[in-house]
Design an enzyme around this catalytic site. Structure first.
Site, PDB file in Angstrom:
ATOM      1  N   LYS A   1      -8.886   7.258 -18.427  1.00 33.02           N
ATOM      2  CA  LYS A   1      -9.235   7.854 -19.717  1.00 33.02           C
ATOM      3  C   LYS A   1      -8.040   7.834 -20.669  1.00 33.02           C
ATOM      4  O   LYS A   1      -7.555   6.775 -20.994  1.00 33.02           O
ATOM      5  CB  LYS A   1      -9.798   9.256 -19.483  1.00 33.02           C
TER       6      LYS A   1
ATOM      7  N   ARG B   1       0.845  -1.205   0.000  1.00 33.54           N
ATOM      8  CA  ARG B   1       0.000   0.000   0.000  1.00 33.54           C
ATOM      9  C   ARG B   1       0.876   1.250   0.000  1.00 33.54           C
ATOM     10  O   ARG B   1       0.595   2.231  -0.669  1.00 33.54           O
ATOM     11  CB  ARG B   1      -0.939   0.006   1.211  1.00 33.54           C
TER      12      ARG B   1
ATOM     13  N   TYR C   1     -17.044  17.291 -13.644  1.00 34.01           N
ATOM     14  CA  TYR C   1     -17.412  15.886 -13.820  1.00 34.01           C
ATOM     15  C   TYR C   1     -18.459  15.516 -12.761  1.00 34.01           C
ATOM     16  O   TYR C   1     -18.334  15.912 -11.595  1.00 34.01           O
ATOM     17  CB  TYR C   1     -16.143  15.040 -13.671  1.00 34.01           C
TER      18      TYR C   1
ATOM     19  N   ASP D   1      -7.967  19.539 -12.929  1.00 32.33           N
ATOM     20  CA  ASP D   1      -8.237  18.194 -13.441  1.00 32.33           C
ATOM     21  C   ASP D   1      -7.868  18.218 -14.926  1.00 32.33           C
ATOM     22  O   ASP D   1      -8.559  18.832 -15.736  1.00 32.33           O
ATOM     23  CB  ASP D   1      -9.723  17.864 -13.234  1.00 32.33           C
TER      24      ASP D   1
HETATM   25  C1  LIG Z   1     -13.747  10.021 -15.266  1.00 33.18           C
HETATM   26  C2  LIG Z   1     -13.363  11.318 -14.721  1.00 33.18           C
HETATM   27  C3  LIG Z   1     -13.086  11.479 -13.363  1.00 33.18           C
HETATM   28  C4  LIG Z   1     -13.229  10.333 -12.372  1.00 33.18           C
HETATM   29  O1  LIG Z   1     -12.292   9.336 -12.597  1.00 33.18           O
HETATM   30  P1  LIG Z   1     -12.561   7.765 -12.309  1.00 33.18           P
HETATM   31  O2  LIG Z   1     -11.316   7.126 -12.780  1.00 33.18           O
HETATM   32  O3  LIG Z   1     -13.778   7.365 -13.078  1.00 33.18           O
HETATM   33  O4  LIG Z   1     -12.787   7.633 -10.836  1.00 33.18           O
HETATM   34  C5  LIG Z   1     -12.684  12.732 -12.923  1.00 33.18           C
HETATM   35  N1  LIG Z   1     -12.584  13.777 -13.771  1.00 33.18           N
HETATM   36  C6  LIG Z   1     -12.858  13.663 -15.074  1.00 33.18           C
HETATM   37  C7  LIG Z   1     -12.724  14.846 -15.958  1.00 33.18           C
HETATM   38  C8  LIG Z   1     -13.262  12.440 -15.599  1.00 33.18           C
HETATM   39  O5  LIG Z   1     -13.559  12.338 -16.905  1.00 33.18           O
END
Ligand SMILES: *Cc1c(COP(=O)(O)O)cnc(C)c1O
Length: 380
Positions: free
Chosen positions: A195, A46, A98, A170
């Site tokens: 993503k 961890r 998001y 983000d």
């Molecule tokens: C998908 C997404 C998240 C969340 O991420 P997960 O891997 O699904 O927990 C946060 N910000 C954006 C812009 C996203 O597209």
């Protein structure tokens, strides 16, 4: 080294033990100690793992930060970030966040007294007004999800600094291939590596990259304390995804351009949102701030939900699914899928209407993708 070379080599030496060109997957939960607390840098899975360590260094280098930290999901990264915010503090967030980010902010607001205000940061005057009341953090996405609005990151950071607030960006949609918020002065970059960084729709993962070494230490402590860490195998897959990020982002951009052009001006289409279109309200900013326009296109159809559902059904190459940023093209109906957790009134006030669709344009042949949306528009 230039970016595309660094994707393969920066922070990713051949395995020092065996010379393996790819980072080995260390499937182990714990590490032998020669004597109590005498070890080779790893103690417990961890806290740290050699595969994860290579990924974390690569992430830090690509975003230009001091420290990279990998998490089990983007929201795992965000939850850990929120652990660093004492109760009663105030976050000024971009209004089009998001859906899952909004849900977690709201949870912290109700449960722990976090104060959150949502601001349309395409108008920096509104951000400035919001920052007249003391704030601890500005939280933004650019381009936003799903409306693909851009925030002038450099100017937003300047306003935040003046107000004494830190800035988290983000960077999931743009990726470090297209923009580097830390180099513009942001304190923290957050990613859903699920993503574009992973890029193949085969893992769930997240990351934080910290500009300052001191923050790096604090968040490494929190990463271990909270424990939302990824498996070594998932770390390997994100590393493999990163190797092709440059060529993929170029291909995603070409696909998105072809799709946006096919949609724009069609009589069934109310508006197309793509930062690379001259009709986009922040086209000039996109050209200045980004090194490409990305692979996401949103489209609002005439005829609301009925038209949107018919269009979805008629698509042949785009698969109806949540998520984005993979090599294959996906389509999402935000109102009922990714953004269903946002109440309808709030959603519509921001422009996420029932007729809106979000297209993640993959790396298939751009002409096939353009043909697909054209034939689906005929099918409405
Ligand atoms: C998908 C997404 C998240 C969340 O991420 P997960 O891997 O699904 O927990 C946060 N910000 C954006 C812009 C996203 O597209």
């Amino acid at each position: 080294m230039r970016f595309n070379t660094r994707l393969l080599h920066d922070g990713q030496p051949a395995d020092p033990l065996t010379g393996a060109v790819n980072t080995p997957v260390y499937l182990t939960s714990t590490f032998r100690q020669a004597a109590p607390n005498r070890h080779q840098g790893f103690v417990y899975g961890r806290t740290g793992n050699p595969t994860r360590a290579v990924l974390e260094t690569a992430l830090a280098r690509l975003e230009g930060g001091a420290t990279g930290l990998a998490f089990s999901s983007g929201l795992g990264a965000l939850a850990t970030l929120l652990e660093s915010v004492p109760s009663g503090q105030r976050i000024v967030a971009v209004d089009d966040v998001y859906g899952g980010t909004w849900r977690l902010f709201e949870h912290h607001r109700r449960q722990f007294g976090l104060r959150v205000d949502y601001v349309d940061m395409t108008d920096l005057g509104k951000l400035e007004s919001a920052l007249a009341t003391p704030a601890d953090m500005v939280y933004l996405e650019s381009p936003t999800n799903p409306l693909l609005k851009l925030v002038d990151i450099r100017r937003a950071i300047r306003l935040a600094r003046r107000a004494g607030a830190t800035v988290t960006v983000d960077n999931t949609f743009a990726t470090p291939a297209l923009q580097n918020p830390l180099e513009l002065g942001a304190d923290i970059v957050l990613h859903s590596t699920t993503k574009y960084l992973g890029g193949h729709s085969d893992i769930i993962g997240g990351a934080l990259v910290l500009r300052r070494p001191k923050d790096g230490e604090r968040f490494a402590w929190l990463q271990n304390a909270v424990g939302a860490v990824p498996s070594p195998f998932d770390c390997f897959l994100v590393l493999r995804g990163i190797h092709t990020l440059g060529v993929r982002m170029r291909a995603h951009g070409e696909s998105a351009r072809a799709v946006a052009d096919a949609l724009e001006g069609h009589r069934r289409v109310r508006r197309v949102l793509y930062p690379g279109l001259r009709s986009h309200p922040q086209y000039a900013l996109a050209r200045r701030q980004m090194r490409g326009f990305g692979g996401m296109v949103s489209v609002e159809l005439h005829g609301g939900k009925r038209a949107a559902l018919r269009f979805l059904k008629a698509l042949r190459i785009f698969t109806l699914a949540e998520s984005l940023g993979g090599v294959e093209s996906l389509v999402d109906h935000p109102a009922t899928m990714t953004h269903a957790s946002v109440p309808k009134a709030e959603r519509e006030a921001h422009g996420v209407t029932d007729g809106l669709l979000r297209l993640s344009c993959g790396i298939e042949d751009p002409d096939d993708l353009a043909d697909d949306v054209r034939q689906a528009l005929r099918g409405i």
